[in-house]
Scaffold this motif. Structure first.
Motif, mmCIF file in Angstrom:
data_model
loop_
_atom_site.group_PDB
_atom_site.id
_atom_site.type_symbol
_atom_site.label_atom_id
_atom_site.label_comp_id
_atom_site.label_asym_id
_atom_site.label_seq_id
_atom_site.Cartn_x
_atom_site.Cartn_y
_atom_site.Cartn_z
ATOM 1 N N GLY A 1 49.958 28.298 39.019
ATOM 2 C CA GLY A 1 48.909 29.119 39.605
ATOM 3 C C GLY A 1 49.177 30.605 39.433
ATOM 4 O O GLY A 1 48.261 31.387 39.130
ATOM 5 N N ALA A 2 50.434 31.018 39.616
ATOM 6 C CA ALA A 2 50.789 32.429 39.451
ATOM 7 C C ALA A 2 50.597 32.876 38.007
ATOM 8 O O ALA A 2 50.084 33.972 37.735
ATOM 9 C CB ALA A 2 52.235 32.652 39.896
ATOM 10 N N PHE A 3 51.008 32.023 37.053
ATOM 11 C CA PHE A 3 50.856 32.364 35.638
ATOM 12 C C PHE A 3 49.377 32.433 35.256
ATOM 13 O O PHE A 3 48.946 33.339 34.527
ATOM 14 C CB PHE A 3 51.583 31.331 34.779
ATOM 15 C CG PHE A 3 51.545 31.632 33.303
ATOM 16 C CD1 PHE A 3 52.375 32.606 32.767
ATOM 17 C CD2 PHE A 3 50.673 30.951 32.463
ATOM 18 C CE1 PHE A 3 52.345 32.891 31.407
ATOM 19 C CE2 PHE A 3 50.634 31.228 31.106
ATOM 20 C CZ PHE A 3 51.473 32.208 30.579
ATOM 21 N N TRP A 4 48.590 31.495 35.751
ATOM 22 C CA TRP A 4 47.155 31.470 35.481
ATOM 23 C C TRP A 4 46.487 32.732 36.028
ATOM 24 O O TRP A 4 45.685 33.378 35.345
ATOM 25 C CB TRP A 4 46.550 30.216 36.109
ATOM 26 C CG TRP A 4 45.117 29.959 35.784
ATOM 27 C CD1 TRP A 4 44.316 30.628 34.891
ATOM 28 C CD2 TRP A 4 44.290 28.927 36.368
ATOM 29 N NE1 TRP A 4 43.049 30.090 34.879
ATOM 30 C CE2 TRP A 4 43.006 29.054 35.762
ATOM 31 C CE3 TRP A 4 44.511 27.933 37.311
ATOM 32 C CZ2 TRP A 4 41.949 28.216 36.110
ATOM 33 C CZ3 TRP A 4 43.472 27.086 37.654
ATOM 34 C CH2 TRP A 4 42.202 27.222 37.050
ATOM 35 N N ALA A 5 46.838 33.093 37.282
ATOM 36 C CA ALA A 5 46.236 34.275 37.897
ATOM 37 C C ALA A 5 46.570 35.543 37.125
ATOM 38 O O ALA A 5 45.745 36.458 37.010
ATOM 39 C CB ALA A 5 46.721 34.399 39.346
ATOM 40 N N MET A 6 47.780 35.608 36.581
ATOM 41 C CA MET A 6 48.191 36.788 35.820
ATOM 42 C C MET A 6 47.336 36.955 34.570
ATOM 43 O O MET A 6 47.062 38.074 34.137
ATOM 44 C CB MET A 6 49.672 36.674 35.437
ATOM 45 C CG MET A 6 50.221 37.904 34.720
ATOM 46 S SD MET A 6 52.006 37.825 34.443
ATOM 47 C CE MET A 6 52.095 36.475 33.259
ATOM 48 N N LYS A 7 46.888 35.844 33.981
ATOM 49 C CA LYS A 7 46.113 35.891 32.749
ATOM 50 C C LYS A 7 44.630 36.113 32.988
ATOM 51 O O LYS A 7 43.889 36.423 32.044
ATOM 52 C CB LYS A 7 46.307 34.579 31.969
ATOM 53 C CG LYS A 7 47.733 34.351 31.473
ATOM 54 C CD LYS A 7 48.153 35.413 30.487
ATOM 55 C CE LYS A 7 49.536 35.169 29.930
ATOM 56 N NZ LYS A 7 49.949 36.233 28.980
ATOM 57 N N LEU A 8 44.164 35.964 34.218
ATOM 58 C CA LEU A 8 42.735 36.123 34.494
ATOM 59 C C LEU A 8 42.337 37.594 34.439
ATOM 60 O O LEU A 8 43.104 38.470 34.851
ATOM 61 C CB LEU A 8 42.404 35.559 35.880
ATOM 62 C CG LEU A 8 42.493 34.042 36.039
ATOM 63 C CD1 LEU A 8 42.242 33.646 37.482
ATOM 64 C CD2 LEU A 8 41.496 33.340 35.115
ATOM 65 N N PRO A 9 41.141 37.899 33.927
ATOM 66 C CA PRO A 9 40.692 39.290 33.897
ATOM 67 C C PRO A 9 40.423 39.816 35.296
ATOM 68 O O PRO A 9 40.026 39.063 36.192
ATOM 69 C CB PRO A 9 39.404 39.216 33.072
ATOM 70 C CG PRO A 9 38.912 37.818 33.254
ATOM 71 C CD PRO A 9 40.145 36.964 33.359
ATOM 72 N N GLN A 10 40.660 41.118 35.475
ATOM 73 C CA GLN A 10 40.449 41.737 36.776
ATOM 74 C C GLN A 10 39.014 42.244 36.856
ATOM 75 O O GLN A 10 38.730 43.426 36.691
ATOM 76 C CB GLN A 10 41.436 42.894 36.972
ATOM 77 C CG GLN A 10 41.483 43.424 38.403
ATOM 78 C CD GLN A 10 42.631 44.378 38.600
ATOM 79 O OE1 GLN A 10 43.541 44.432 37.784
ATOM 80 N NE2 GLN A 10 42.605 45.126 39.693
ATOM 81 N N ASN A 11 38.095 41.295 37.129
ATOM 82 C CA ASN A 11 36.684 41.647 37.183
ATOM 83 C C ASN A 11 35.956 40.769 38.192
ATOM 84 O O ASN A 11 36.598 40.121 39.030
ATOM 85 C CB ASN A 11 36.047 41.533 35.787
ATOM 86 C CG ASN A 11 36.244 40.139 35.180
ATOM 87 O OD1 ASN A 11 36.327 39.133 35.897
ATOM 88 N ND2 ASN A 11 36.325 40.074 33.860
ATOM 89 N N SER A 12 34.648 40.709 38.096
ATOM 90 C CA SER A 12 33.843 40.009 39.100
ATOM 91 C C SER A 12 33.962 38.494 39.039
ATOM 92 O O SER A 12 33.352 37.795 39.855
ATOM 93 C CB SER A 12 32.369 40.409 38.942
ATOM 94 O OG SER A 12 31.913 40.130 37.630
ATOM 95 N N THR A 13 34.726 37.953 38.089
ATOM 96 C CA THR A 13 34.921 36.496 38.042
ATOM 97 C C THR A 13 36.012 36.024 39.017
ATOM 98 O O THR A 13 36.123 34.823 39.273
ATOM 99 C CB THR A 13 35.303 36.039 36.624
ATOM 100 O OG1 THR A 13 36.567 36.616 36.253
ATOM 101 C CG2 THR A 13 34.236 36.444 35.617
#
Length: 380
Positions: free
Chosen positions: A44-56
């Motif tokens: 989960g931590a690795f996945w969150a790090m890869k997610l874009p920092q936007n409205s998604t």
């Protein structure tokens, strides 16, 4: 925070002894489930790090919240395949990892810089509140079934998830309007890595209390049900006070001095668990380890935010990822020590030693930096 860490993580620890008994699990399988949860947290931590920092980001928060809630429901039924429980413990961990990074990242992006300390304190206090909630019905476990306890937690988590869904609408327009200037990580200095090391050491040292504390009290110290419940309620009460304690100390002494104080006390709080001559020692250890974990998590997160501003999501993701990796290593390590018959006393000594070494390097680096002020890298 209340859902992702307080309930999804600590409910299993609180209910482990009664669930093992009711579902006829041996200690090896219980340890496998603990490690599965830590593996999920890492994913989960690795996945969150890869997610874009936007409205998604709100979508992933909702996905994590409801998936984590279902993972609690999955534990309410006995006699199922071992793979079933392992799968849902991994899902629970993934949900916790996503919530741990994405929730404070959204708030940090949308709030004013001068409000960050207060808002971070409010958010991270949810960890302690969740732990306290997970302990409230422990004194009544002899009156209700294990299945009922899991169903109660599932119902509570589902209500929280629905509330999260309503509150997330507040951020949709703000996340679009306040897009981060850059995802690049710039000007990382040695202080970040020093924080990273001591934070990772706390993850390793935190494992015995977070996963095996109740088992230690029941099967090693053979405490009465009253004393075990009192220990866990003290742990939950301490957790509820962790963020406010760090907040008040930080306002008075500053971030770095407060972190030194908290980590030094954390070493003692873990070590004192080896003294079994009187229940007072376990009471002290329960309360202060419960208090100090959310305290150092909150203050470490805020310190990274105050130093590095726009790069917070990436850097907090890296810190959470290092925490998750070290915690998984710790879970496997302590499970192996149990398998080879190493006593809990020696495990607590190992945990306190590792944290002591991490704290010492943080003291040394902070002292070396006193003559050279730390540059802040955040956008006002």
């Amino acid at each position: 925070m209340c859902l992702g860490i307080g309930i999804l993580r600590f409910s299993y620890t609180a209910l482990l002894p009664s669930t093992r008994l009711a579902y006829h699990w041996d200690m090896n399988f219980a340890s496998i489930l603990s490690s599965a949860n830590l593996l999920g947290y890492l994913i989960g931590a690795f996945w969150a790090m890869k997610l874009p920092q936007n409205s998604t980001m709100p979508r992933y928060i909702l996905l994590a919240a409801f998936s984590g809630s279902i993972s609690l429901l999955s534990c309410a039924f006995s006699g199922l395949s071992e793979i079933w429980y392992i799968f849902w413990r991994v899902i629970s961990g993934i949900s916790g990892g996503l919530l741990m990074i994405l929730a404070p990242s959204i708030v940090a992006q949308c709030c004013k810089p001068e409000q960050r300390l207060t808002i971070n304190f409010i958010g991270f206090s949810g960890i302690g509140i969740g732990v306290l909630v997970a302990t409230l019905f422990l004194p009544y476990l002899d009156r209700i079934s294990t299945q009922s306890a899991w169903l109660i937690l599932f119902a509570f988590a589902t209500v929280i998830s629905m509330v999260i869904g309503i509150l997330l609408h507040i951020f949709k327009s703000q996340l679009t309007a306040h897009a981060p200037q850059s995802d690049k990580i710039t000007a990382i200095n040695g202080m970040y890595f020093s924080l990273l090391i001591v934070y990772a050491c706390s993850a390793f040292s935190y494992v015995p209390h977070s996963l095996f504390w109740i088992d230690y009290l029941k099967n090693t110290l053979h405490l009465s049900l009253y004393d075990i419940n009192l220990n866990w309620i003290l742990y939950g009460s301490g957790s509820a006070l962790g963020a406010i304690t760090a907040y008040l100390l930080a306002r008075k002494f500053g971030n770095f001095t407060t972190l030194k104080i908290l980590y030094a006390f954390y070493v003692v709080a873990i070590l004192i668990a080896i003294f079994a001559s009187h229940p007072i020692f376990t009471f002290i250890s329960s309360f202060f380890t419960g208090l100090l974990n959310p305290a150092v998590v909150f203050l470490t997160s805020y310190t990274i935010l105050s130093l590095y501003g726009a790069a917070y999501k990436k850097l907090w993701s890296m810190a959470t990822l290092s925490f998750a990796i070290t915690q998984l290593i710790g879970g496997l390590c302590f499970s192996a020590l149990q398998h080879f018959g190493i006593s809990y006393h020696h495990q607590f000594m190992l945990a306190s030693t590792v944290l002591c070494l991490g704290t010492i390097q943080f003291f040394i680096y902070s002292y070396a930096q006193q003559k050279r002020p730390i540059q802040k890298h955040h956008s006002q």
